[in-house]
Design an enzyme around this catalytic site. Structure first.
Site, PDB file in Angstrom:
ATOM      1  N   CYS A   1       0.796  -1.222   0.000  1.00 38.31           N
ATOM      2  CA  CYS A   1       0.000   0.000   0.000  1.00 38.31           C
ATOM      3  C   CYS A   1       0.831   1.276   0.000  1.00 38.31           C
ATOM      4  CB  CYS A   1      -0.925   0.007   1.219  1.00 38.31           C
ATOM      5  SG  CYS A   1      -0.052   0.129   2.807  1.00 38.31           S
ATOM      6  N   GLN A   2       2.145   1.195   0.266  1.00 46.06           N
ATOM      7  CA  GLN A   2       2.927   2.409   0.443  1.00 46.06           C
ATOM      8  C   GLN A   2       2.828   3.397  -0.730  1.00 46.06           C
ATOM      9  OE1 GLN A   2       4.003  -0.650   0.954  1.00 46.06           O
ATOM     10  NE2 GLN A   2       5.137  -0.833   2.869  1.00 46.06           N
TER      11      GLN A   2
END
Length: 400
Positions: free
Chosen positions: A82-83
């Site tokens: 998700c970064q």
């Protein structure tokens, strides 16, 4: 009721919830060694094929390796890294890069596995920026599914929604993007909120937990935590707060010195917070890994026996199992998986991971005056210069 191929499994939050919905994880594709060890310790029967890289698995893992033919798998589920899509990335100098980030390339690997297995359903859970916005992965996923449909005569169409996990009984505000696609054109019924007006509270899951090892607060601001009210943050110590003026209004990130309130849900648990990043326990310290697992709705029998930082990272990256259970029940109902009688019993009951509401919540402890060591810094402070995303307005003001 159905078999699941788990991608980006992490500490198993999504799979624990799907398991409670009657779905059986047959294999986990997970790259992180710590997470793989958690999976192996808790569910030895969940296979961990290959090196755990989704892009490698897309080239090597075929349905026959899991004892099935294409089309027999019920579900592929996971949340790609998700970064690149996270709001936290707005504070980085490079800002969000979305699909341009190398860490997002595994989305293509996920789509390749969908084409190889042709599961009855695809479930994606991720940060809200993953499936909406100009840097999201939604266009890539839609185009990928359309290509699969053209080549195989399937009818995958992603239906997506951003939800707050607290609306489904998770004692934590955690906004997540949910995407579900069914292979055969069945209508997707995304779950409706059940606890939006009466959320579960931090006290409901932490009241009986006695931790022998409580992590200490560290960093230059640690001694200020007793001066922050429960449910408050550093804004209490600004010109518009009720405490002494130690910081400028809105000159820090929201979770700076943020503390839990017993009578409210937690705020989002981060995976790798700095020493002053909350939410902190109302006892003025970081939350233990087990306390974070309770706030995520992991069952107590699920163990993460790793050092504090590694455990916190895995828990902070996890899908709340209760949210996953709710989504799993939705898929089971939509696709009519399993025998009708078993399905009726499952869907007719309350989710098994829903916390028990406690009848009484203790009063909050009042904040104390700021320690003497910080008194020389008390005084008028400039507020944030304006609206904007992250620190950009402050940088611009400095340049001016």
């Amino acid at each position: 009721m159905g078999k699941v191929l788990s991608l980006f499994t992490g500490a198993g939050g999504l799979d624990v919830g799907l398991e409670r919905a009657g779905l059986d994880t047959v294999a986990c594709i997970e790259l992180d060694a710590d997470a793989r060890s958690v999976i192996a310790a808790n569910r030895p029967g969940w296979a961990l094929p290959g090196d755990g890289d989704v892009n490698t698995a897309a080239q090597q893992l075929i349905p026959q390796a899991l004892g099935m033919k294409p089309g027999e798998l019920e579900l592929i589920a996971g949340g790609p890294p998700c970064q690149p899509f996270s709001k936290a990335a707005q504070w980085a100098s490079t800002a969000r890069s979305g699909m341009q980030d190398d860490r997002a390339k595994c989305v293509h690997g996920m789509l390749d596995l969908v084409e190889s297995f042709l599961p009855k359903a695809l479930l994606i859970e991720n940060v809200e920026g993953f499936l909406r916005g100009k840097d999201s992965a939604s266009e890539v996923i839609e185009e990928g599914l359309a290509g699969i449909n053209d080549r195989h005569g399937t009818s995958y169409r992603m239906v997506a929604k951003v939800v707050d996990a607290a609306d489904f009984g998770v004692p934590q505000h955690r906004r997540r993007a949910i995407g579900i696609a069914y292979r055969d054109g069945v209508e997707v019924h995304l779950p409706e909120a059940t606890h939006a007006d009466n959320p579960m509270r931090a006290w409901d899951v932490l009241w009986d937990l006695e931790e022998s090892e409580k992590p200490p607060a560290t960093g230059q601001w640690a001694a200020l935590l007793p001066s922050i009210p429960e449910g408050g943050n550093y804004l209490h110590l600004t010109a518009r707060g009720d405490g002494e003026e130690l910081f400028g209004w809105r000159t820090r990130y929201w979770s700076f010195l943020l503390k839990l309130a017993k009578d409210r849900p937690s705020w989002t648990l981060p995976a790798s917070p700095g020493p002053s990043t909350g939410p902190f326990h109302w006892e003025n310290r970081p939350l233990s890994v087990r306390e974070q697992m309770r706030l995520q709705t992991f069952p107590d029998e699920w163990r993460i026996d790793h050092p504090f930082r590694a455990g916190r990272r895995m828990v902070g990256n996890a899908t709340p199992p209760l949210l996953a259970e709710v989504l799993g029940r939705t898929i089971v109902g939509d696709l009519e998986l399993g025998e009708a009688s078993a399905r009726a019993r499952l869907l007719g009951g309350t989710p098994s991971l829903l916390p028990v509401r406690q009848p009484r919540v203790p009063r909050a402890v009042a904040p104390v005056p700021i320690p003497e060591a910080y008194q020389p810094q008390v005084g008028a402070k400039e507020p944030h210069p304006g609206e904007g995303i992250g620190p950009s307005p402050r940088r611009l003001a400095t340049r001016g």
